[in-house]
Design an enzyme around this catalytic site. Structure first.
Site, short mmCIF file in Angstrom:
data_model
loop_
_atom_site.label_atom_id
_atom_site.label_comp_id
_atom_site.label_asym_id
_atom_site.label_seq_id
_atom_site.Cartn_x
_atom_site.Cartn_y
_atom_site.Cartn_z
N LYS A 80 0.82 -1.21 0.00
CA LYS A 80 0.00 0.00 0.00
C LYS A 80 0.87 1.27 0.00
CE LYS A 80 -4.12 -1.85 -0.05
NZ LYS A 80 -3.86 -3.22 -0.50
C1 LIG Z 1 -9.96 -2.27 -1.53
C2 LIG Z 1 -9.36 -3.03 -0.39
N1 LIG Z 1 -10.03 -3.05 0.77
C3 LIG Z 1 -9.55 -3.69 1.84
C4 LIG Z 1 -8.36 -4.36 1.79
C5 LIG Z 1 -7.88 -5.10 2.99
O1 LIG Z 1 -6.74 -4.53 3.55
P1 LIG Z 1 -5.96 -5.28 4.71
O2 LIG Z 1 -5.08 -6.29 4.07
O3 LIG Z 1 -5.18 -4.19 5.41
O4 LIG Z 1 -6.98 -5.88 5.60
C6 LIG Z 1 -7.61 -4.36 0.60
C7 LIG Z 1 -6.34 -5.08 0.54
O5 LIG Z 1 -5.69 -5.26 -0.43
C8 LIG Z 1 -8.14 -3.68 -0.52
O6 LIG Z 1 -7.47 -3.66 -1.69
#
Ligand SMILES: Cc1ncc(COP(=O)(O)O)c(C=O)c1O
Length: 401
Positions: A201
């Site tokens: 990210k």
């Molecule tokens: C659009 C979106 N929402 C939520 C997430 C979830 O993030 P995390 O891995 O921090 O839970 C991601 C992860 O790639 C994502 O791309």
């Protein structure tokens, strides 16, 4: 200390076969961040503590929000934010089908009913029209909207179309750190905005997430809820002026953030402005190099405000002579990593079983042509030119390549 790097294709950029290794994404942990994490490991206090609280303040300031609550992931952030709404079990929650499966799992884990919606053909985010139609059908209690690739979704219009108050809107801003909607930063537009610090990210820590909010009582409730609903976290119990007593006034989760993550995050945050500028420069370069290739649609740009350029997503359509899957393979053979964001959630067996098979034709159609090209702040101009040169060449040769 040298910079640590995780990427899809490590090693030298020039490969022995004349190809060039271009990773889809990387996770660079700067030497300053590594040193800061090491100091925490040596300090004897490695879980949630003063560095977490300090990171929360710095992160809130960077976003321009009043409060930030650091948690274990963006997925946990979405679930905690939904639980904090105290909706009746089974309440409908609107959300796009073109999103990450974890965001929809979070709705299910919060005891609510996801209502999958189609997306706008141009922006790949929710559109006020689809939201309004679904709202009149389902009377939602909340909406989880997503800023696809970092394109800022029109939060106030979507909120109004859903017939919801801003506090009932949870933004999934996993892609949108640094995005603005006109002059307003994503993170300041609704009741709760959820960010991810996953390895690839815009602010890479490895794992982690945060919720920003302008509501002090929500911030306090989320701080308790991330730690089993306990009134005192570990620092409050075992820190220098801690006490063993605590109470539990609410349901909660184990979703806290550690001081090791906070040390990495605070150090990485000092580089974020530069990284955001670099992402935007790379997007400009991609746009220029791909503009004249028939059948390639460039990513949309917000009419006002700032794209976060977490991803650079192009669409292949009429006139492009390879299928998306052929292009993915041909680029991989030549050293280039790509991805697809996203497989629509209603294509997965679990969600079809849970939610049926809704008709979501735009997502079905655009999915076939979606491809995310390498995007991270450590790409060089030569990397982008190599990727675009390959796409142009492959487009000319068509299926014979
Ligand atoms: C659009 C979106 N929402 C939520 C997430 C979830 O993030 P995390 O891995 O921090 O839970 C991601 C992860 O790639 C994502 O791309």
């Amino acid at each position: 200390m040298t910079e640590s790097v995780m990427s899809g294709s490590p090693g030298p950029r020039e490969m022995s076969d004349g190809h060039r290794a271009v990773a889809f994404a990387t996770c660079r942990i700067t030497p300053e961040a590594q040193n800061a994490a090491l100091a925490v490991l040596e300090s004897g206090w490695v879980t949630t503590g003063p560095l977490t609280f300090d990171f929360e303040r710095k992160f809130a300031d960077w976003v321009g929000a009043s409060h930030a609550i650091a948690v274990s992931s963006c997925t946990a952030a979405i679930e905690l934010s939904l639980r904090a709404l105290r909706l009746r079990p089974g309440t409908p929650v609107l959300t796009p089908t073109l999103t990450f499966c974890g965001a929809v799992q979070a709705i299910v884990h919060a005891g609510l009913q996801p209502v999958l919606l189609d997306v706008d053909e141009a922006t790949l985010t929710l559109s006020p029209e689809t939201v309004a139609a679904a709202a009149s059908r389902t009377r939602p209690g909340a909406m989880v909207l997503q800023h696809h690739a970092g394109y800022p979704a029109p939060v106030p219009e979507l909120t109004e179309a859903a017939g919801l108050e801003p506090w009932a809107v949870v933004e999934d801003a996993a892609h949108a750190l640094g995005a603005t909607l006109g002059p307003q930063a994503v993170g300041t537009l609704s009741g709760a905005t959820c960010f991810s610090f996953y390895a690839t990210k815009n602010l890479p820590i490895g794992e982690g997430g945060a919720i920003t909010t302008g509501d002090p009582s929500l911030a306090e409730a989320l701080r308790e809820a991330r730690q089993h609903g306990m009134s005192h976290d570990a620092w409050g119990r075992y820190g220098p002026s801690g006490s063993w007593r605590y109470t539990v006034g609410t349901d909660g989760m184990k979703a806290n953030f550690t001081d090791v993550q906070a040390a990495l995050g605070s150090a990485q945050l000092t580089r974020l402005d530069d990284w955001q500028v670099r992402r935007a420069e790379l997007a400009d370069r991609y746009d220029r190099a791909l503009a004249d290739i028939e059948g390639v649609t460039l990513p949309p740009r917000p009419p006002a405000g700032q794209h976060a350029w977490h991803l650079y997503v192009v669409r292949l359509g009429h006139g492009f002579r390879l299928t998306r899957d052929h292009l993915v393979s041909a680029l991989a053979e030549r050293g280039v990593g790509t991805s697809v964001h996203f497989i629509p959630v209603h294509h997965f067996p679990y969600f079809r079983q849970l939610l049926g098979a809704p008709a979501l034709p735009v997502a079905d159609r655009v999915f076939r042509g979606l491809i995310s090209l390498p995007m991270h702040p450590h790409l060089t101009e030569a990397d982008v030119d190599y990727v675009c040169g390959l796409i142009a060449g492959l487009a000319r040769k068509g299926a014979r390549c």
